[in-house]
Design a protein around this motif. Sequence first.
Motif, PDB file in Angstrom:
ATOM      1  N   TRP A  97      38.020  39.493  41.247  1.00  0.00           N
ATOM      2  CA  TRP A  97      37.951  40.136  39.938  1.00  0.00           C
ATOM      3  C   TRP A  97      37.388  41.531  40.110  1.00  0.00           C
ATOM      4  O   TRP A  97      36.794  41.853  41.135  1.00  0.00           O
ATOM      5  N   ILE A  98      37.619  42.366  39.102  1.00  0.00           N
ATOM      6  CA  ILE A  98      37.163  43.757  39.136  1.00  0.00           C
ATOM      7  C   ILE A  98      36.254  44.017  37.944  1.00  0.00           C
ATOM      8  O   ILE A  98      36.565  43.641  36.818  1.00  0.00           O
TER       9      ILE A  98
ATOM     10  N   VAL B  41      48.183  42.372  44.153  1.00  0.00           N
ATOM     11  CA  VAL B  41      47.005  41.792  43.497  1.00  0.00           C
ATOM     12  C   VAL B  41      46.394  42.753  42.478  1.00  0.00           C
ATOM     13  O   VAL B  41      45.883  42.314  41.445  1.00  0.00           O
ATOM     14  N   PHE B  42      46.437  44.060  42.757  1.00  0.00           N
ATOM     15  CA  PHE B  42      45.775  45.061  41.919  1.00  0.00           C
ATOM     16  C   PHE B  42      46.783  46.034  41.313  1.00  0.00           C
ATOM     17  O   PHE B  42      47.820  46.319  41.908  1.00  0.00           O
TER      18      PHE B  42
ATOM     19  N   ALA C  28      41.477  49.994  37.454  1.00  0.00           N
ATOM     20  CA  ALA C  28      42.174  48.943  38.186  1.00  0.00           C
ATOM     21  C   ALA C  28      41.899  47.583  37.560  1.00  0.00           C
ATOM     22  O   ALA C  28      40.795  47.326  37.050  1.00  0.00           O
ATOM     23  N   TYR C  29      42.915  46.740  37.624  1.00  0.00           N
ATOM     24  CA  TYR C  29      42.831  45.371  37.126  1.00  0.00           C
ATOM     25  C   TYR C  29      43.511  44.456  38.136  1.00  0.00           C
ATOM     26  O   TYR C  29      44.353  44.897  38.922  1.00  0.00           O
ATOM     27  N   VAL C  30      43.166  43.162  38.082  1.00  0.00           N
ATOM     28  CA  VAL C  30      43.867  42.186  38.905  1.00  0.00           C
ATOM     29  C   VAL C  30      45.108  41.719  38.159  1.00  0.00           C
ATOM     30  O   VAL C  30      45.203  41.852  36.940  1.00  0.00           O
ATOM     31  N   LYS C  31      46.068  41.182  38.941  1.00  0.00           N
ATOM     32  CA  LYS C  31      47.295  40.660  38.364  1.00  0.00           C
ATOM     33  C   LYS C  31      47.375  39.157  38.628  1.00  0.00           C
ATOM     34  O   LYS C  31      46.894  38.676  39.656  1.00  0.00           O
ATOM     35  N   SER C  32      47.996  38.464  37.717  1.00  0.00           N
ATOM     36  CA  SER C  32      48.194  37.024  37.880  1.00  0.00           C
ATOM     37  C   SER C  32      49.221  36.787  38.990  1.00  0.00           C
ATOM     38  O   SER C  32      49.950  37.711  39.370  1.00  0.00           O
ATOM     39  N   PRO C  33      49.314  35.551  39.499  1.00  0.00           N
ATOM     40  CA  PRO C  33      50.358  35.255  40.494  1.00  0.00           C
ATOM     41  C   PRO C  33      51.761  35.551  39.955  1.00  0.00           C
ATOM     42  O   PRO C  33      52.676  35.811  40.724  1.00  0.00           O
TER      43      PRO C  33
ATOM     44  N   THR D  96      41.894  36.257  39.618  1.00  0.00           N
ATOM     45  CA  THR D  96      43.201  35.820  40.103  1.00  0.00           C
ATOM     46  C   THR D  96      43.006  35.249  41.506  1.00  0.00           C
ATOM     47  O   THR D  96      42.105  35.683  42.232  1.00  0.00           O
ATOM     48  N   PRO D  97      43.824  34.274  41.892  1.00  0.00           N
ATOM     49  CA  PRO D  97      43.704  33.713  43.241  1.00  0.00           C
ATOM     50  C   PRO D  97      44.033  34.762  44.307  1.00  0.00           C
ATOM     51  O   PRO D  97      44.844  35.647  44.079  1.00  0.00           O
ATOM     52  N   VAL D  98      43.391  34.617  45.460  1.00  0.00           N
ATOM     53  CA  VAL D  98      43.680  35.491  46.597  1.00  0.00           C
ATOM     54  C   VAL D  98      44.653  34.756  47.507  1.00  0.00           C
ATOM     55  O   VAL D  98      44.285  33.746  48.120  1.00  0.00           O
ATOM     56  N   PRO D  99      45.909  35.230  47.618  1.00  0.00           N
ATOM     57  CA  PRO D  99      46.855  34.586  48.533  1.00  0.00           C
ATOM     58  C   PRO D  99      46.389  34.755  49.986  1.00  0.00           C
ATOM     59  O   PRO D  99      45.900  35.812  50.368  1.00  0.00           O
TER      60      PRO D  99
END
Length: 101
Positions: A17-18, A36-37, A45-50, A62-65
């Motif tokens: 998360w950011i 991811v970002f 900056a924001y995170v993106k969903s899968p 969001t999950p980290v692949p």
Amino acid sequence: MTVQQEAGVDGEALEVWIDQDLCTGDGICVQYAPEVFELDIDGLAYVKSPGDELLQTPGATTPVPLTLLRDVADSAKECPGDCIHVRRVSDSVEVYGPDAE
């Protein structure tokens, strides 16, 4: 549709998360891991969903692949705003970022 394996130490899932209050809008995270970002129109900056959806709720994770763990970890290390937090899902302990032990 395939499910990406999530990253983690000893197979534990990680999330990122950011903190937008600290984001400088530099975009280093997007350069490292654009999957991811993402920078929004507000310059932060924001995170993106899968599913590639921008998650603008404060504290959204969001999950980290697994395939992007190094890039996400490098983003957290290189971020000039120290605003990227990577933590274990199981116990919320930060493993990369300003609060990592």
